[in-house]
Design a protein around this motif. Structure first.
Motif, mmCIF file in Angstrom:
data_model
loop_
_atom_site.group_PDB
_atom_site.id
_atom_site.type_symbol
_atom_site.label_atom_id
_atom_site.label_comp_id
_atom_site.label_asym_id
_atom_site.label_seq_id
_atom_site.Cartn_x
_atom_site.Cartn_y
_atom_site.Cartn_z
ATOM 1 N N PHE A 1 34.407 -58.941 -58.051
ATOM 2 C CA PHE A 1 34.295 -60.193 -58.792
ATOM 3 C C PHE A 1 32.946 -60.862 -58.532
ATOM 4 C CE2 PHE A 1 39.019 -60.042 -58.956
ATOM 5 C CZ PHE A 1 39.154 -60.236 -60.319
ATOM 6 N N LEU A 2 32.454 -60.763 -57.292
ATOM 7 C CA LEU A 2 31.155 -61.349 -56.974
ATOM 8 C C LEU A 2 30.040 -60.626 -57.709
ATOM 9 C CD1 LEU A 2 29.480 -63.362 -55.332
ATOM 10 C CD2 LEU A 2 29.473 -61.711 -53.461
ATOM 11 N N MET A 3 30.109 -59.308 -57.783
ATOM 12 C CA MET A 3 29.084 -58.542 -58.494
ATOM 13 C C MET A 3 29.121 -58.817 -59.991
ATOM 14 S SD MET A 3 29.295 -54.867 -56.549
ATOM 15 C CE MET A 3 28.175 -54.150 -57.741
ATOM 16 N N PRO B 1 23.363 -59.660 -65.626
ATOM 17 C CA PRO B 1 22.771 -60.484 -66.697
ATOM 18 C C PRO B 1 23.529 -60.307 -68.004
ATOM 19 C CG PRO B 1 21.408 -58.568 -66.259
ATOM 20 C CD PRO B 1 22.478 -58.568 -65.206
ATOM 21 N N GLN B 2 23.455 -61.314 -68.837
ATOM 22 C CA GLN B 2 24.177 -61.269 -70.108
ATOM 23 C C GLN B 2 23.612 -60.216 -71.049
ATOM 24 O OE1 GLN B 2 24.242 -65.199 -71.787
ATOM 25 N NE2 GLN B 2 25.671 -65.993 -70.257
ATOM 26 N N GLU B 3 22.338 -59.895 -70.909
ATOM 27 C CA GLU B 3 21.745 -58.883 -71.775
ATOM 28 C C GLU B 3 22.372 -57.509 -71.557
ATOM 29 O OE1 GLU B 3 19.040 -62.271 -71.378
ATOM 30 O OE2 GLU B 3 20.146 -61.023 -69.962
ATOM 31 N N VAL B 4 22.883 -57.257 -70.350
ATOM 32 C CA VAL B 4 23.546 -55.976 -70.080
ATOM 33 C C VAL B 4 24.927 -55.930 -70.723
ATOM 34 C CG1 VAL B 4 24.383 -54.473 -68.219
ATOM 35 C CG2 VAL B 4 22.243 -55.744 -67.935
ATOM 36 N N VAL C 1 34.478 -64.197 -67.846
ATOM 37 C CA VAL C 1 33.248 -64.323 -67.058
ATOM 38 C C VAL C 1 33.346 -65.472 -66.054
ATOM 39 C CG1 VAL C 1 30.788 -64.847 -67.214
ATOM 40 C CG2 VAL C 1 31.815 -63.264 -68.835
ATOM 41 N N GLN C 2 33.818 -66.624 -66.504
ATOM 42 C CA GLN C 2 33.918 -67.764 -65.596
ATOM 43 C C GLN C 2 35.004 -67.564 -64.547
ATOM 44 O OE1 GLN C 2 31.458 -69.495 -66.065
ATOM 45 N NE2 GLN C 2 31.158 -70.274 -68.126
ATOM 46 N N PHE D 1 24.071 -70.014 -74.569
ATOM 47 C CA PHE D 1 23.290 -69.847 -75.793
ATOM 48 C C PHE D 1 23.259 -68.399 -76.279
ATOM 49 C CE2 PHE D 1 19.133 -68.706 -77.623
ATOM 50 C CZ PHE D 1 19.199 -69.432 -78.802
ATOM 51 N N PHE D 2 22.974 -67.459 -75.383
ATOM 52 C CA PHE D 2 22.668 -66.105 -75.834
ATOM 53 C C PHE D 2 23.888 -65.407 -76.440
ATOM 54 C CE2 PHE D 2 22.074 -61.516 -74.910
ATOM 55 C CZ PHE D 2 20.998 -61.303 -75.760
#
Length: 315
Positions: A150-152, A157-160, A188-189, A250-251
């Motif tokens: 969960f930590l990882m 990044p969101q781009e991945v 995600v949160q 945003f992304f």
């Protein structure tokens, strides 16, 4: 025995409570006000003033972007071109606020941001509690590896993530659907919430849980009657953070939401910037309108945030 026969010997305690007695508050060692003590107080006072001056400078540095936003939100394009971003507006110019409100259809964008952020905050906190209860209290096998996983997940990044997320949303029919944003950010949160709450529940007293089990409490009763009241302040802080984080995303919403009626406020702000021109007063007016809901949200839940952060600090 008569009253005249009762007397106090010389040097006794009643006679010794004079000006030179150690019991006298004025001459007690801890209350003496000598030159050294005055110098120590003066030295500590100077240090406090330096710390206060440093905090004031940091505060001014942090507030300066908001001051510039206010200056340029009510400034006409002509004033901005003539005086630049640091000049004072010559008059109260409200056309920028009206232009942003009408150009991006602000009420729809505001509603989209409010309901997605609120739903993500509630669902992510609830999912974090259930996951943390299984990891921190249930003591499942390999809990340390799961917490590390969960930590990882929070470090990626969101781009991945964006291509597999978009492909999965397309396969289940959630393309250009706000529910895709709700599901993605709930997962995600909740990864961060699970990591935090499992660390808290990992230190929960086992004797209390065993006593509840001996009294016949089920797992759900232990969760909602014993565990939940303890972690409720932490959950309140997580809910506030999840709301603000989702509001500012945003992304992923930019990629997942393509139609104008489903987009959120950060995407609406980005639509004001063109390839060759930028209306700075209108952009600042839009940023001011976008900031007001989160600012009011923070003011309303400020005490909840303070209580949640300081919960457990003082016994």
């Amino acid at each position: 025995m008569t009253a005249d026969s009762i007397h106090t010997p010389a040097g006794s305690s009643s006679a010794g409570l004079g000006a030179g007695s150690p019991s006298d508050p004025a001459t007690a060692p801890g209350t003496q006000k000598g030159p050294g003590r005055r110098r120590s107080r003066h030295h500590r006072g100077a240090g406090r003033w330096l710390v206060l001056a440093g905090a004031l400078l940091v505060g001014l540095f942090m507030v300066s972007p908001f001051v510039l936003m206010l200056l340029n939100a009510f400034k006409s394009p002509a004033d901005y071109s003539a005086g630049g971003p640091l000049s004072l507006p010559r008059g109260l110019y409200l056309d920028g606020l009206v232009a942003f409100w009408e150009r991006v259809n602000f009420p729809i964008k505001l509603w989209n941001s409010i309901w997605t952020s609120s739903l993500v905050a509630v669902l992510a906190v609830l999912l974090s509690l259930l996951n943390a209860y299984a990891l921190g209290v249930g003591r499942v096998k390999g809990r340390l590896w799961l917490v590390a996983l969960f930590l990882m997940a929070n470090m990626l990044p969101q781009e991945v993530l964006i291509y597999p997320l978009f492909d999965m949303a397309r396969q289940v029919g959630l393309t250009d659907n706000p529910w895709s944003i709700v599901i993605i950010f709930t997962i995600v949160q909740s990864a961060f919430g699970t990591y935090l709450l499992s660390s808290v529940l990992g230190t929960f007293p086992p004797a209390l849980l065993e006593a509840a089990q001996l009294d016949g409490a089920t797992r759900w009763q232990i969760l909602w009657r014993i565990v939940y009241p303890v972690v409720r302040p932490t959950m309140s802080v997580l809910m506030i953070f999840f709301f603000i984080w989702t509001w500012n995303e945003f992304f992923i919403p930019l990629v997942m939401l393509t139609s104008n009626d489903n987009q959120t406020i950060p995407i609406a702000l980005s639509s004001l910037q063109g390839d060759r021109m930028l209306d700075v007063p209108t952009l600042n007016a839009g940023a001011l309108l976008s900031l007001l809901p989160t600012f009011l949200f923070f003011l309303i839940f400020q005490r909840t945030l303070t209580r949640g952060v300081t919960a457990g600090a003082v016994k």
